[in-house]
Design a protein around this motif. Structure first.
Motif, mmCIF file in Angstrom:
data_model
loop_
_atom_site.group_PDB
_atom_site.id
_atom_site.type_symbol
_atom_site.label_atom_id
_atom_site.label_comp_id
_atom_site.label_asym_id
_atom_site.label_seq_id
_atom_site.Cartn_x
_atom_site.Cartn_y
_atom_site.Cartn_z
ATOM 1 N N MET A 131 0.849 -1.193 0.000
ATOM 2 C CA MET A 131 0.000 0.000 0.000
ATOM 3 C C MET A 131 0.887 1.246 0.000
ATOM 4 N N GLU A 132 0.398 2.332 -0.561
ATOM 5 C CA GLU A 132 1.143 3.581 -0.514
ATOM 6 C C GLU A 132 1.214 4.057 0.934
ATOM 7 N N ASN A 133 2.065 5.019 1.174
ATOM 8 C CA ASN A 133 2.303 5.449 2.547
ATOM 9 C C ASN A 133 1.134 6.270 3.100
ATOM 10 N N VAL A 134 -0.024 5.626 3.213
ATOM 11 C CA VAL A 134 -1.203 6.334 3.719
ATOM 12 C C VAL A 134 -1.023 6.743 5.170
ATOM 13 N N TRP A 135 -0.094 6.063 5.866
ATOM 14 C CA TRP A 135 0.106 6.396 7.272
ATOM 15 C C TRP A 135 0.654 7.812 7.462
ATOM 16 N N MET A 136 1.210 8.416 6.399
ATOM 17 C CA MET A 136 1.764 9.760 6.551
ATOM 18 C C MET A 136 0.691 10.780 6.907
ATOM 19 N N GLN A 137 -0.573 10.457 6.628
ATOM 20 C CA GLN A 137 -1.644 11.378 7.015
ATOM 21 C C GLN A 137 -1.769 11.474 8.534
ATOM 22 N N ASN A 138 -1.203 10.477 9.248
ATOM 23 C CA ASN A 138 -1.263 10.484 10.708
ATOM 24 C C ASN A 138 0.076 10.847 11.344
ATOM 25 N N TRP A 139 1.027 11.274 10.515
ATOM 26 C CA TRP A 139 2.346 11.642 11.037
ATOM 27 C C TRP A 139 2.203 12.872 11.945
ATOM 28 N N PRO A 140 2.713 12.813 13.182
ATOM 29 C CA PRO A 140 2.545 13.941 14.112
ATOM 30 C C PRO A 140 3.207 15.215 13.591
ATOM 31 N N GLU A 141 2.566 16.346 13.842
ATOM 32 C CA GLU A 141 3.090 17.623 13.370
ATOM 33 C C GLU A 141 4.408 17.986 14.029
ATOM 34 N N ASP A 142 4.634 17.516 15.254
ATOM 35 C CA ASP A 142 5.857 17.888 15.965
ATOM 36 C C ASP A 142 7.008 16.911 15.726
ATOM 37 N N VAL A 143 6.821 15.944 14.812
ATOM 38 C CA VAL A 143 7.883 14.993 14.477
ATOM 39 C C VAL A 143 8.357 15.288 13.058
ATOM 40 N N PRO A 144 9.669 15.506 12.865
ATOM 41 C CA PRO A 144 10.152 15.788 11.510
ATOM 42 C C PRO A 144 9.876 14.614 10.576
ATOM 43 N N LYS A 145 9.693 14.912 9.300
ATOM 44 C CA LYS A 145 9.393 13.852 8.338
ATOM 45 C C LYS A 145 10.657 13.147 7.847
ATOM 46 N N GLU A 146 11.804 13.752 8.077
ATOM 47 C CA GLU A 146 13.072 13.135 7.700
ATOM 48 C C GLU A 146 13.955 13.004 8.927
ATOM 49 N N LEU A 147 14.669 11.891 9.000
ATOM 50 C CA LEU A 147 15.525 11.627 10.153
ATOM 51 C C LEU A 147 16.936 12.122 9.869
ATOM 52 N N THR A 148 17.450 12.945 10.774
ATOM 53 C CA THR A 148 18.849 13.370 10.708
ATOM 54 C C THR A 148 19.531 12.979 12.009
ATOM 55 N N TYR A 149 20.821 12.690 11.926
ATOM 56 C CA TYR A 149 21.580 12.269 13.110
ATOM 57 C C TYR A 149 22.299 13.470 13.724
ATOM 58 N N ARG A 150 22.221 13.569 15.021
ATOM 59 C CA ARG A 150 22.725 14.733 15.737
ATOM 60 C C ARG A 150 24.198 15.002 15.457
ATOM 61 N N LEU A 151 25.003 13.962 15.392
ATOM 62 C CA LEU A 151 26.434 14.106 15.127
ATOM 63 C C LEU A 151 26.835 13.445 13.816
ATOM 64 N N GLY A 152 25.857 13.081 13.018
ATOM 65 C CA GLY A 152 26.159 12.395 11.774
ATOM 66 C C GLY A 152 26.124 10.888 11.952
ATOM 67 N N LYS A 153 26.397 10.193 10.850
ATOM 68 C CA LYS A 153 26.304 8.735 10.852
ATOM 69 C C LYS A 153 27.582 8.144 11.450
ATOM 70 N N LYS A 154 27.567 7.989 12.778
ATOM 71 C CA LYS A 154 28.722 7.470 13.518
ATOM 72 C C LYS A 154 28.262 6.391 14.484
ATOM 73 N N PRO A 155 29.169 5.499 14.883
ATOM 74 C CA PRO A 155 28.794 4.527 15.921
ATOM 75 C C PRO A 155 28.373 5.246 17.198
ATOM 76 N N LEU A 156 27.503 4.616 17.954
ATOM 77 C CA LEU A 156 26.992 5.252 19.168
ATOM 78 C C LEU A 156 28.098 5.575 20.170
ATOM 79 N N HIS A 157 29.178 4.786 20.188
ATOM 80 C CA HIS A 157 30.228 5.100 21.165
ATOM 81 C C HIS A 157 30.927 6.413 20.835
ATOM 82 N N HIS A 158 30.842 6.900 19.593
ATOM 83 C CA HIS A 158 31.364 8.231 19.272
ATOM 84 C C HIS A 158 30.504 9.309 19.932
#
Length: 554
Positions: free
Chosen positions: A1-28
């Motif tokens: 099915m198409e991404n119909v769930w996006m109609q329920n995506w919360p307004e306070d949650v960004p639609k794209e995920l970004t990493y705070r320090l970039g794509k690094k292992p968690l121990h960094h």
């Protein structure tokens, strides 16, 4: 099915995920906290305060110890402890080296340990000293195991504690001539960083034992990126804030408990209150004393607390959100409303759908559009399909089929099990063996399990695993195991036994249960035994557990 769930995506949650320090292992991320907020409290453990600097230094010391003992990138290191700071230190110390962490449930008995150590070829096990006797008993049968590190929970317990440490885990420190004491390691080894480089998308950092769709436990290979992606996604979708205080009660050896108690604090830099096990008074006092705002629980914990004497007088207003998993008791609107009343407004809802092969948390519940009974909607960059088990074609909305998943959280495969990998992982899609369906507005509903795995007390029990251990009983000629409904555990294990002819008149159900209790974890050993003269099977000899299960539920 198409991404119909996006109609329920919360307004306070960004639609794209970004990493705070970039794509690094968690121990960094841990190293960054040690550099920029060294004196801030990372973990609170029964009154013991552990700063980011201390946690980073201790994990560096453990990593340097491993280097001196000849450990290399890709070596497997087992963690065999209850929840404790030592678990987190060893976890990140191993990963700083590039070794692969293998969580071991502290409920495992000798036979289970032996199988898993040999299956993965572990070279090191870090064991709580009260569990070491089990490790010692199988060392002669685990040729890969070279180094054992022991530790005592009391090493991190202050003399004055705000709430009691569980009596069943309070043991005098023991010294073993054949192990290394972690407390000594953290005194003697340098705190210098190893500064290793990593391919976050390819390097395996975690080996989580799971059944996949069939068979005895297999090691699901999870990368640094799998962990980073799911941790960041869980934080963003659940509206975590920089000033939140987390409460970690669920076992760190489980993938969901690991995300909440090991990964999220380190990614976000927020303080985590860590408890060794769930005890009502400790949980309530911790919430009050440390102003806990976020907690991940299972529904029976909340239901139990609602019956706790004097609950209405407790100061629980700091709790903002309570992510919960249905187990035995579902997360219902009624339960959530009762919890809201006694806490003064805490939102409680189903946490997520997920599995070990995807580093869990494949869905989340929109806090502003909670749909009780569902598992929520897919998280960032996650595609979930419902397919027909026979044709592989997508099912219409509302019709059940197998849940299949593709996302940056998908594992690399099973350790040394190419056939099992091909069965589960196809063109990047994880075929979960679970049945579910989507509603018209894109919420996922879980219906049941195709695989015959048993869910007992929140743990996964694999029939083949229990059967293999039961076959070691001298009176058993053949056995098959199924799950039967249990109001407390969700499911309990039932064994159908064909006894050896010579002992058929002597062996009893109670004797087999007692023997099993001594050999297996508490959630795993059969609570029921039924003798049969033969087991239903196909013409090729494959036992039909389905018929046994249907007969037990009739």
């Amino acid at each position: 099915m198409e991404n119909v769930w996006m109609q329920n995506w919360p307004e306070d949650v960004p639609k794209e995920l970004t990493y705070r320090l970039g794509k690094k292992p968690l121990h960094h991320y841990l190293e960054d906290h040690a550099k920029n907020r060294p004196d801030q409290i990372a973990y609170l453990y029964y009154g013991c305060e552990i700063t980011w600097q201390e946690l980073n230094d201790s994990s560096n010391q453990f990593a340097n110890f491993l280097v001196e003992k000849g450990l290399e990138r890709g070596d497997r290191i087992g963690l065999f402890m209850q929840n404790c700071p030592q678990y987190i230190i060893a976890h990140y110390g191993a990963q700083k080296l590039g070794a692969i962490v293998c969580p071991l449930n502290p409920m495992y008995k000798e036979t289970e340990l032996e199988y898993l150590i040999n299956e993965s070829g572990m070279r090191v096990v870090v064991s709580a000293d009260e569990l070491y006797d089990r490790v010692e008993a199988i060392r002669g049968h685990t040729p890969s195991l070279e180094v054992v590190v022991s530790t005592n929970y009391g090493d991190y317990l202050p003399s004055k504690r705000p709430y009691a440490f569980p009596n069943d885990f309070l043991f005098d420190k023991r010294v073993f001539s054949e192990t290394y004491d972690l407390d000594d390691i953290l005194k003697d080894y340098p705190t210098t960083a190893l500064n290793r480089s990593f391919d976050v998308s390819e390097d395996v950092s975690l080996l989580v034992f799971t059944s996949g769709t069939t068979g005895r436990p297999k090691g699901a290979m999870l990368t640094y990126e799998n962990a980073l992606f799911k941790t960041a996604a869980a934080i963003e979708t659940n509206g975590a804030r920089p000033d939140d205080v987390w409460l970690a009660v669920m076992p760190l050896c489980h993938i969901a408990g690991m995300v909440m108690g090991v990964n999220i604090p380190v990614y976000s830099g927020t303080t985590c209150v860590l408890l060794t096990k769930f005890e009502p008074e400790a949980v309530l006092t911790a919430i009050e004393k440390y102003q806990v705002s976020l907690w991940y629980s299972v529904a029976p914990m909340n239901a139990g607390l609602l019956q706790y004497p004097g609950l209405k007088e407790r100061r629980l207003g700091s709790l903002r959100r309570n992510l919960a998993t249905s187990f035995g008791i579902p997360v219902t609107e009624e339960l959530a409303e009762k919890w809201r009343e006694v806490t003064g407004g805490c939102e409680m809802y189903e946490a997520a759908y997920g599995l070990s092969e995807t580093h869990t948390c494949d869905t989340f519940m929109p806090a502003d559009k909670v749909k009780f009974g569902s598992c929520g909607i897919p998280v960032f960059e996650t595609d979930i399909r419902i397919v027909n088990m026979e044709t592989g074609e997508d099912q219409p909305v509302g019709e059940a089929g197998e849940i299949v998943i593709k996302s940056p959280g998908v594992f690399k495969g099973y350790w040394n099990r190419p056939d099992a990998t091909r069965e589960t992982l196809r063109d990047g899609w994880v075929h979960t063996g679970d049945i579910g369906y989507f509603s018209e507005d894109g919420y996922l509903f879980f219906s049941g399990r195709v695989k015959e795995m048993i869910k007992s007390s929140g743990y996964s029990v694999f029939p083949e695993d229990v059967e293999a251990m039961l076959m070691e009983h001298p009176a058993i000629a053949q056995v098959a195991v199924v799950g039967v409904p249990d109001e407390v555990r969700g499911e309990s294990v039932k064994a159908f036994v064909v006894p050896q002819a010579a002992q058929a008149s002597e062996v009893t159900e109670d004797a087999i249960i007692k023997w099993s209790k001594e050999k297996m974890a508490a959630y795993k050993y059969p609570r029921f035994v039924e003798f049969r003269s033969q087991l239903p099977a196909t013409s090729s000899g494959k036992v039909l557990r389905r018929l046994l299960k249907e007969g037990s539920e009739a």
